[in-house]
Motif scaffolding. Sequence first.
Motif, PDB file in Angstrom:
ATOM      1  N   GLN A 408      31.414  41.667  47.448  1.00 22.54           N
ATOM      2  CA  GLN A 408      31.717  41.884  46.050  1.00 22.54           C
ATOM      3  C   GLN A 408      33.197  41.599  45.836  1.00 22.54           C
ATOM      4  OE1 GLN A 408      31.420  46.550  46.749  1.00 22.54           O
ATOM      5  NE2 GLN A 408      32.044  46.129  44.643  1.00 22.54           N
ATOM      6  N   SER A 409      33.566  41.363  44.601  1.00 27.16           N
ATOM      7  CA  SER A 409      34.968  41.126  44.269  1.00 27.16           C
ATOM      8  C   SER A 409      35.554  42.383  43.647  1.00 27.16           C
ATOM      9  CB  SER A 409      35.096  39.958  43.292  1.00 27.16           C
ATOM     10  OG  SER A 409      36.448  39.727  42.965  1.00 27.16           O
ATOM     11  N   VAL A 410      36.734  42.761  44.122  1.00 25.49           N
ATOM     12  CA  VAL A 410      37.431  43.916  43.563  1.00 25.49           C
ATOM     13  C   VAL A 410      38.849  43.473  43.208  1.00 25.49           C
ATOM     14  CG1 VAL A 410      36.064  45.538  44.919  1.00 25.49           C
ATOM     15  CG2 VAL A 410      38.268  44.744  45.801  1.00 25.49           C
ATOM     16  N   PRO A 411      39.470  44.133  42.234  1.00 23.56           N
ATOM     17  CA  PRO A 411      40.871  43.806  41.934  1.00 23.56           C
ATOM     18  C   PRO A 411      41.732  44.022  43.174  1.00 23.56           C
ATOM     19  CG  PRO A 411      39.916  45.155  40.189  1.00 23.56           C
ATOM     20  CD  PRO A 411      38.926  45.158  41.314  1.00 23.56           C
ATOM     21  N   LEU A 412      42.676  43.128  43.388  1.00 22.47           N
ATOM     22  CA  LEU A 412      43.517  43.228  44.580  1.00 22.47           C
ATOM     23  C   LEU A 412      44.216  44.575  44.657  1.00 22.47           C
ATOM     24  CD1 LEU A 412      44.684  41.858  47.082  1.00 22.47           C
ATOM     25  CD2 LEU A 412      46.470  40.864  45.628  1.00 22.47           C
ATOM     26  N   PHE A 449      51.406  40.298  46.171  1.00 23.38           N
ATOM     27  CA  PHE A 449      51.939  40.346  44.807  1.00 23.38           C
ATOM     28  C   PHE A 449      53.379  39.831  44.764  1.00 23.38           C
ATOM     29  CE2 PHE A 449      48.647  43.653  43.639  1.00 23.38           C
ATOM     30  CZ  PHE A 449      48.037  42.869  42.671  1.00 23.38           C
ATOM     31  N   GLU A 450      54.157  40.127  45.802  1.00 23.83           N
ATOM     32  CA  GLU A 450      55.536  39.668  45.829  1.00 23.83           C
ATOM     33  C   GLU A 450      55.595  38.142  45.944  1.00 23.83           C
ATOM     34  OE1 GLU A 450      59.687  39.540  45.880  1.00 23.83           O
ATOM     35  OE2 GLU A 450      58.237  41.015  45.144  1.00 23.83           O
ATOM     36  N   ILE A 458      48.761  31.280  46.355  1.00 23.84           N
ATOM     37  CA  ILE A 458      47.933  31.982  47.335  1.00 23.84           C
ATOM     38  C   ILE A 458      46.506  31.478  47.218  1.00 23.84           C
ATOM     39  CG2 ILE A 458      46.990  34.219  48.032  1.00 23.84           C
ATOM     40  CD1 ILE A 458      49.580  35.468  46.968  1.00 23.84           C
ATOM     41  N   ARG A 459      45.959  31.050  48.338  1.00 22.46           N
ATOM     42  CA  ARG A 459      44.563  30.634  48.375  1.00 22.46           C
ATOM     43  C   ARG A 459      43.705  31.761  48.937  1.00 22.46           C
ATOM     44  NH1 ARG A 459      44.263  24.302  50.401  1.00 22.46           N
ATOM     45  NH2 ARG A 459      45.670  23.443  48.822  1.00 22.46           N
ATOM     46  N   GLY A 460      42.510  31.869  48.405  1.00 23.65           N
ATOM     47  CA  GLY A 460      41.570  32.866  48.895  1.00 23.65           C
ATOM     48  C   GLY A 460      41.287  33.973  47.904  1.00 23.65           C
ATOM     49  N   LEU A 461      42.136  34.104  46.887  1.00 16.92           N
ATOM     50  CA  LEU A 461      41.871  35.074  45.835  1.00 16.92           C
ATOM     51  C   LEU A 461      40.977  34.448  44.773  1.00 16.92           C
ATOM     52  CD1 LEU A 461      45.418  36.662  45.342  1.00 16.92           C
ATOM     53  CD2 LEU A 461      43.503  37.543  46.707  1.00 16.92           C
ATOM     54  N   ASP A 462      40.237  35.289  44.073  1.00 17.23           N
ATOM     55  CA  ASP A 462      39.395  34.806  42.986  1.00 17.23           C
ATOM     56  C   ASP A 462      40.266  34.326  41.830  1.00 17.23           C
ATOM     57  OD1 ASP A 462      37.201  35.560  44.487  1.00 17.23           O
ATOM     58  OD2 ASP A 462      37.061  37.544  43.555  1.00 17.23           O
ATOM     59  N   GLY A 465      42.212  36.886  40.153  1.00 16.45           N
ATOM     60  CA  GLY A 465      43.110  37.685  40.975  1.00 16.45           C
ATOM     61  C   GLY A 465      42.418  38.689  41.859  1.00 16.45           C
ATOM     62  N   GLY A 466      41.106  38.737  41.812  1.00 17.81           N
ATOM     63  CA  GLY A 466      40.376  39.657  42.677  1.00 17.81           C
ATOM     64  C   GLY A 466      40.266  39.125  44.091  1.00 17.81           C
ATOM     65  N   ILE A 467      39.738  39.949  44.976  1.00 16.92           N
ATOM     66  CA  ILE A 467      39.562  39.552  46.367  1.00 16.92           C
ATOM     67  C   ILE A 467      38.149  39.908  46.808  1.00 16.92           C
ATOM     68  CG2 ILE A 467      40.541  41.754  47.180  1.00 16.92           C
ATOM     69  CD1 ILE A 467      41.554  40.219  49.652  1.00 16.92           C
ATOM     70  N   ALA A 468      37.529  39.017  47.581  1.00 14.18           N
ATOM     71  CA  ALA A 468      36.179  39.263  48.084  1.00 14.18           C
ATOM     72  C   ALA A 468      36.245  40.228  49.255  1.00 14.18           C
ATOM     73  CB  ALA A 468      35.531  37.953  48.510  1.00 14.18           C
ATOM     74  N   VAL A 469      35.459  41.283  49.189  1.00  7.59           N
ATOM     75  CA  VAL A 469      35.409  42.285  50.252  1.00  7.59           C
ATOM     76  C   VAL A 469      33.951  42.503  50.654  1.00  7.59           C
ATOM     77  CG1 VAL A 469      37.500  43.435  49.436  1.00  7.59           C
ATOM     78  CG2 VAL A 469      35.266  44.224  48.627  1.00  7.59           C
ATOM     79  N   VAL A 470      33.770  43.024  51.852  1.00  7.44           N
ATOM     80  CA  VAL A 470      32.426  43.338  52.328  1.00  7.44           C
ATOM     81  C   VAL A 470      31.866  44.477  51.486  1.00  7.44           C
ATOM     82  CG1 VAL A 470      31.087  44.182  54.291  1.00  7.44           C
ATOM     83  CG2 VAL A 470      32.957  42.540  54.656  1.00  7.44           C
TER      84      VAL A 470
END
Length: 472
Positions: A408-412, A449-450, A458-462, A465-470
């Motif tokens: 699922q994607s969650v906010p970073l 964020f910095e 940055i590659r890999g974020l949605d 700006g979210g991030i895929a997590v288990v």
Amino acid sequence: MNDQSLHKAAPLFEALLRYSRDPGVPFHTPGHKAGLGLEPEWRSLPDWSGLDLTEIAGLAWEPALAEAQELAARLFGAAHSFFLTQGATQGLIGAMLGVFPPGSTVLVARHCHAAVIHGLILADLHPVYVAVDRLPHWGLPAGINRRSLEEALAAHPEASGLVMTNPTYQGIAEPLAPIRRLLAGRILLIDEAHGGHLGWSGLKGYDACGCADLWVQGTHKIHGSLTQTGLLHVARTGPPLSAVRRGLDLIGTSSPSFILLASLDSARRFLALKGRDMFGERLPGMADLKERLARLAGVAVLTDRELDADRALDPWKLVIALNGQSGYELERSLYGRFGIQPEYAAGAQVTFFMAPWQQAGVLERLYQAVADISRQTGQQADSRNFGTAFDIPPLILKPRAAAFAPRQSVPLRQAAGRVAATTVAPYPPGIPVLAPGELIRDPEIQGLFEIERQGGTIRGLDPDGGIAVVKE
């Protein structure tokens, strides 16, 4: 707008044409530098479309390719060389698939490229990440930490081998014989995407040849072949060629570009007959440029003096910082005001990729541009931000398990305590901050964020700006 009008645009093609009409001064990949490092035949061709062929009988391409690869192996000191048309990424992943048994433990230097993480996923390998040293005054990786490697070998005697990067993106190289001795009979796979010319540049003993079982070169970065080309070399004491070929077959295209393959053959000929000598002959010009830049007010230049005694700096890489400007601001000033395009900026530093076929006038243009900027900002106090140093996060799941788990994607900002399902890396250079299976912690979140705040990519974020997590 009707559909016909919409399709009159070719946005990417048009962007390339616009840039090519006024490209500025290239201190970036590809290494041929807008054709300077290409053989004359390429520049004299009015139309390359006639070279865009496939595996047709009339071409007699198989014996020609076999001979071309054999000549490349002779130049680079390998038993066999494979031409790559999907960059060094293809060579790294193919080698990992071919030589490491699924499920086996592999040591991985943490300043690896994201492609190595992808290889871990596809080959279902269990990584033991090895810490790297950093240059405190630059915030840059400086090579593998020898003690961390020794501890990893002691804790994991079952490890099949080591995957490491040498030289680094900024050109910091380390002698490989001590690492070869530590590994004993284990496989040593070296990502030499930014190397292969060190021995020609006065740095014998820092090239992978002679120590690695396999090594991969991104020949388009400095050797002068076209973008997306590379070489995978196998040593005489390396793994069976059939295993390496099997790994490459799993991920390689069945319709490689013959223009890209030919550019590898042409670049090899150019290097063998002329180019490799230029790497040594034109070193004085690079040394003079660096010395003059270092004398400018507020300008810092990365030199060998800041490295450990047994490490060395690729003389064809230039890394500078300037008081009063971030790396991103300096990059924008150089291109916006002077038409000079560096390779990469981050934190306080800007990295330039040089090539020996660039003329002295081009180096002088760079010097004058930096001198002009330094007159405006060089007297300011040294307030440089050297970027964020990331520790290695705890590994909770194997990379493959995490990459293919429900996600699922969650906010970073809310991701602390979750397990990453994707690779997140500033790009360039593509060194992972987070890899699949790792625990996301607040330092990684704040560091990302910095980087974004400073203007990095940055590659890999949605996209949001979210991030895929288990998924829990």
